[in-house]
Design an enzyme around this catalytic site. Sequence first.
Site, PDB file in Angstrom:
ATOM      1  N   ASP A  13      11.267  16.576 -19.901  1.00 35.61           N
ATOM      2  CA  ASP A  13      12.229  16.920 -18.855  1.00 35.61           C
ATOM      3  C   ASP A  13      12.754  18.327 -19.087  1.00 35.61           C
ATOM      4  O   ASP A  13      12.678  18.861 -20.182  1.00 35.61           O
ATOM      5  CB  ASP A  13      13.419  15.949 -18.900  1.00 35.61           C
TER       6      ASP A  13
ATOM      7  N   MET B 276      25.987  13.056 -14.298  1.00 34.66           N
ATOM      8  CA  MET B 276      25.671  13.773 -13.053  1.00 34.66           C
ATOM      9  C   MET B 276      26.890  13.829 -12.124  1.00 34.66           C
ATOM     10  O   MET B 276      26.776  13.643 -10.914  1.00 34.66           O
ATOM     11  CB  MET B 276      24.472  13.115 -12.349  1.00 34.66           C
TER      12      MET B 276
ATOM     13  N   LYS C 248      12.797  17.421 -13.318  1.00 35.07           N
ATOM     14  CA  LYS C 248      13.280  16.977 -12.009  1.00 35.07           C
ATOM     15  C   LYS C 248      14.687  17.498 -11.862  1.00 35.07           C
ATOM     16  O   LYS C 248      15.569  17.151 -12.634  1.00 35.07           O
ATOM     17  CB  LYS C 248      13.302  15.440 -11.946  1.00 35.07           C
TER      18      LYS C 248
HETATM   19  N1  SAH Z   1      18.944  10.138 -20.274  1.00 37.62           N
HETATM   20  C1  SAH Z   1      20.024  11.088 -20.360  1.00 37.62           C
HETATM   21  C2  SAH Z   1      20.700  11.272 -19.043  1.00 37.62           C
HETATM   22  C3  SAH Z   1      19.836  11.908 -17.997  1.00 37.62           C
HETATM   23  S1  SAH Z   1      20.658  12.179 -16.497  1.00 37.62           S
HETATM   24  C4  SAH Z   1      21.000  10.660 -21.445  1.00 37.62           C
HETATM   25  O1  SAH Z   1      20.888   9.550 -21.967  1.00 37.62           O
HETATM   26  O2  SAH Z   1      21.864  11.441 -21.820  1.00 37.62           O
HETATM   27  C5  SAH Z   1      21.194  13.842 -16.674  1.00 37.62           C
HETATM   28  C6  SAH Z   1      22.676  13.891 -16.925  1.00 37.62           C
HETATM   29  O3  SAH Z   1      22.920  13.588 -18.283  1.00 37.62           O
HETATM   30  C7  SAH Z   1      23.307  15.222 -16.705  1.00 37.62           C
HETATM   31  O4  SAH Z   1      23.609  15.456 -15.358  1.00 37.62           O
HETATM   32  C8  SAH Z   1      24.556  15.098 -17.542  1.00 37.62           C
HETATM   33  O5  SAH Z   1      25.529  14.311 -16.874  1.00 37.62           O
HETATM   34  C9  SAH Z   1      24.060  14.293 -18.707  1.00 37.62           C
HETATM   35  N2  SAH Z   1      23.655  15.140 -19.841  1.00 37.62           N
HETATM   36  C10 SAH Z   1      22.425  15.304 -20.344  1.00 37.62           C
HETATM   37  N3  SAH Z   1      22.456  16.106 -21.423  1.00 37.62           N
HETATM   38  C11 SAH Z   1      23.730  16.452 -21.613  1.00 37.62           C
HETATM   39  C12 SAH Z   1      24.414  17.246 -22.575  1.00 37.62           C
HETATM   40  N4  SAH Z   1      23.776  17.854 -23.579  1.00 37.62           N
HETATM   41  N5  SAH Z   1      25.759  17.357 -22.460  1.00 37.62           N
HETATM   42  C13 SAH Z   1      26.436  16.744 -21.488  1.00 37.62           C
HETATM   43  N6  SAH Z   1      25.845  15.987 -20.557  1.00 37.62           N
HETATM   44  C14 SAH Z   1      24.516  15.836 -20.615  1.00 37.62           C
END
Ligand code: SAH
Length: 471
Positions: A249, A384, A271
């Site tokens: 990703d 998100m 995406k």
């Molecule tokens: N599978 C991922 C989430 C994917 S959806 C997980 O478990 O974290 C993508 C969302 O994850 C982003 O919009 C944000 O809300 C969050 N996200 C992903 N990486 C992040 C990070 N390093 N810091 C804060 N939020 C994060």
Amino acid sequence: MRHFPIFLDLSGRRVVVSGAGECAVSKLRLLLKSEATIAVYGAQPVDQVRRWAEQGAIELIERRIETADAAGAALVYGANEDAAEDARAAGIGKAAGALVNIVDNLDDSQFITPAIVDRDPVTVAIGTEGAAPVLARKIKADLEERLPTSLGILARIGQAFRDRAAMLPMGRKRRDFWTRFYFGEGDAALKRDGEDGVRAKLEELLTDAIETRPRDGHVSLIGAGPGDPDLLTVMARRHLHEADVVLHDRLVPQAILELARREATIIEVGKTGFGKSWKQDDINALLVEHAAKGAQIARLKSGDAGMFGRLDDELDALDAAGIAWTVVPGITAATAAAASNGLSLTRRGRNSSVRFLTAHDVDGFAEHDWRALANPGTGAAIYMGIKAAGFLRGRLLMHGASADTPVTVVENASRANQKTIATTILALPDAIRASGIKGPAVILYGMAPRKAQALAANLEPELATEQAGAV
Ligand code: SAH
């Protein structure tokens, strides 16, 4: 990287050292490992230099260097411990077209000599651009300890076997053969039966490799964590390291991709909600296509693969194609965000449960049980949610949430540019705008960062900070 590392072929080349004192001795120790012809110029050689000359390891000329002496030299070292004399030697070297190094003088040198771990033909060169010799020495000491002394012998015998091994198809099969040799069986054979045993072992492993059928394709769906490579699990690292193909990703950072093998094919299948992005069907098709060819695939998803990662879509596609898979759990953004702010996602007497929710779904802003979320003491990690902040505030206040419900927003959790703001549900959209947070960020609803909890009253957005855990 100011200095680009290369390995120079010095076989039969001339290397000139200006200076024959202690400073020259330490360089000569390294140079003597090479196959260069070494000439040392210096009026007052120390005993060690004399001994090397007597043994025929170097040519010693007991006067200072002159213009003609550098003719045909590949390298010229200034090791006089005398700035003027070194500068003169450097001038002579440059005029002769040699590369010049002045010991302990980074700026006037055209190249630097790294610290070396010698398991010839395996050589590890360590450089710190002159910034931290102590660090280079420590790394060298660690590697000296880690790399078995037999490595050089194995590599030499292995080198002579490369033509035979070329009968194995390139790629995984050949790699597996060499991995078995270098990491376990070669060393064991050497200890047991000496060098002949090692050669016999190579033949045995080759026969084995020819007779075994290739591995089936496999997909590891790996939670790559929130960004910091230290937050990968050991299992994630192992699967990533074994992969032939890596699909990742957009949120998976370069530092994690670096952990893949250099020969691995790396494909970004990002995406985004906006701009160019991959369709899930295309990602599924790509996974199936590579796995059908027998590839070991690492499918890296940020955070935990099972958290808003469309894991099921990919597992369904793999099941339909009869492809084996493993899911490797990872640290999700919410737990990393909470941890770096000393925040507990659940807390006795406040919230005995915590919800993970997304502010976005296929239809745009996502609806939830707002009434339940509005109850005092509710805790939720909202993914998100940055673009939906106004929507979230509206829904929660409308369903009776207290305007001063604490909210912590953590952007880039676990990364060097992590940013945390502490605010309230009422001020959330303004606080996000004022702080310039764009995401990726997770909103911890019903939770104040630990420091802000201590300050109790003050929940203004100026608590914004660039530093992890500094709130
Ligand atoms: N599978 C991922 C989430 C994917 S959806 C997980 O478990 O974290 C993508 C969302 O994850 C982003 O919009 C944000 O809300 C969050 N996200 C992903 N990486 C992040 C990070 N390093 N810091 C804060 N939020 C994060």
